[in-house]
Write a protein that holds these residues in place. Structure first.
Motif, PDB file in Angstrom:
ATOM      1  N   ALA A  90      73.869  65.359  20.918  1.00 20.03           N
ATOM      2  CA  ALA A  90      74.989  65.860  20.101  1.00 20.03           C
ATOM      3  C   ALA A  90      75.540  64.739  19.232  1.00 20.03           C
ATOM      4  N   ASP A  91      76.337  65.123  18.259  1.00 18.49           N
ATOM      5  CA  ASP A  91      76.992  64.147  17.392  1.00 18.49           C
ATOM      6  C   ASP A  91      78.262  63.632  18.068  1.00 18.49           C
ATOM      7  N   GLU A  92      78.080  62.837  19.105  1.00 18.22           N
ATOM      8  CA  GLU A  92      79.232  62.261  19.795  1.00 18.22           C
ATOM      9  C   GLU A  92      79.938  61.288  18.864  1.00 18.22           C
ATOM     10  N   THR A  93      81.270  61.300  18.925  1.00 19.94           N
ATOM     11  CA  THR A  93      82.022  60.454  18.003  1.00 19.94           C
ATOM     12  C   THR A  93      82.069  58.992  18.441  1.00 19.94           C
ATOM     13  N   PHE A  94      81.883  58.741  19.737  1.00 18.81           N
ATOM     14  CA  PHE A  94      81.866  57.346  20.195  1.00 18.81           C
ATOM     15  C   PHE A  94      80.820  57.176  21.299  1.00 18.81           C
ATOM     16  N   GLY A  95      81.183  57.188  22.550  1.00 21.91           N
ATOM     17  CA  GLY A  95      80.249  56.977  23.653  1.00 21.91           C
ATOM     18  C   GLY A  95      80.766  55.910  24.594  1.00 21.91           C
TER      19      GLY A  95
END
Length: 373
Positions: free
Chosen positions: A278-283
């Protein structure tokens, strides 16, 4: 500066935004600022950072709100909290009010105008709704948790936020000697490589791909124990997949582990894998593993490349089982490369994501916005 960190769930649950508020409060207080956390009535206070005060207020739980959509329920829940916090928030004389959710902007915007405080909204995702752009355009400072998240917001409403990354407690998450008692307790033998993933067990975290990758390597003769730490709706499917691939004894699901205990698990890890699709915003989990000096494999998607950094970890295309398998095998075969990546990963996180650094960037953005730089 006198700063209010305003977020209902800071004192009612544990998670990324909640950790941000607690850790940011402590970092700002250490730098001489007066900080107050505003949260909902709850049982979570954690270790209250020195110099930080806490104010809590009742609220209407979203489960009691008519189900007209999840965002409607969140909005009503937060408005119910905000109505009770409003008077105190408005009279305390804050210089800045920091909110972590867009649903909190309406009431805190009014409060900030009544009290001459400046309003800051720090985005951690894409909780867009009609009127989001209008509200975001009214705050005094707009931050995003990564350059990727800033681009998402800009694409949605034309506003370009400043980047203020999430942080990592690099004292808690740090390299340490292997916890041999833990290793024995799990049943890991000395000749077995240990791979760890720590995340919420949902489909878009991509753990199904790492399960398949580990299965392929086990069939090739590699002695591996893969610890999939976390809970979520997808756990049963992952356990079924592990069983179908005949890797039940090789893939272990310990369940949820307290954040404070994760460094002990990372101390016995040869490798950490975060195969998000997914297009995670950070991690944040990725950064925590890196802070522990564990070499990391993740995916080239969303804000993850900003977390991993150039040369501080290895990125593969999302949903690419072959690339993930080949990269995992390469690192398992090359101890020198693992050690080098682990060392560089730790250095990258300390340089860019330690909490004192995040607080320093926050101060810079504020000074710049006020024309002081």
């Amino acid at each position: 500066m006198k700063i209010a960190l305003y977020n209902l769930t800071t004192t009612t649950k544990r998670g990324g935004i909640e950790t941000f508020n607690w850790e940011m409060a402590g970092a700002l207080a250490r730098r001489g600022h007066s900080v107050c956390i505003y949260g909902g009535k709850g049982h979570i206070t954690g270790d209250v950072p020195e110099g930080v005060s806490i104010k809590t207020y009742p609220y209407l739980k979203r489960t009691l709100v008519p189900d007209l959509g999840s965002r409607f329920r969140k909005f009503v829940e937060r408005i119910s909290f905000g109505i009770l916090a409003f008077a105190n928030l408005s009279k305390e004389g804050f210089d800045y009010i920091y909110v972590s959710k867009p649903y909190d902007i309406p009431l805190t915007l009014i409060s900030s105008r009544l009290s001459s405080a400046k309003l800051i909204y720090g985005s951690g995702g894409t909780e867009f709704f009609p009127g989001y752009g209008f509200l975001a355009g009214k705050v005094d400072f707009l931050f995003a948790c990564s350059g990727f998240n800033a681009s998402q917001i800009e694409e949605y409403c034309g506003l370009r936020p400043k980047v203020l990354y999430n942080g990592v407690n690099t004292e808690i998450f740090s390299p340490r000697p292997p916890d041999m008692e833990l290793k024995r307790g799990i049943g890991i033998k000395n000749d077995e490589a240990v791979i760890i993933s720590a995340c919420r067990l949902v489909g878009w975290k991509g753990i199904q791909y790492s399960v398949k990758a580990v299965s392929s390597l086990v069939r090739k003769g590699y002695r591996i124990k893969y610890l999939v730490i976390g809970e979520g709706d997808y756990r049963k499917e992952l356990e079924s997949l592990s069983k179908a691939l005949n890797t039940e004894g090789r893939i272990i699901f310990p369940g949820s582990i307290k954040n404070s205990e994760l460094p002990s698990y990372y101390s016995i890890a040869d490798l950490a894998v975060f195969p998000s699709i997914a297009d995670e915003t950070f991690g944040i989990s990725i950064a925590e593993a890196m802070a522990c000096g564990v070499p990391v494999i993740s995916t080239r998607t969303g804000g993850i490349p900003e977390v991993v950094g150039k040369g501080a970890g290895v990125l593969v295309p999302p949903a690419d089982e072959v690339a993930l398998t080949e990269t995992t095998e390469k690192l398992l075969r090359d101890k020198g490369l693992r050690e080098s990546l682990g060392r560089r990963g730790r250095e990258w996180v300390v340089e860019n994501f330690r909490w004192d650094r995040i607080a320093e960037v926050f101060e810079h953005h504020i000074a710049e916005g006020n024309g002081e730089t």
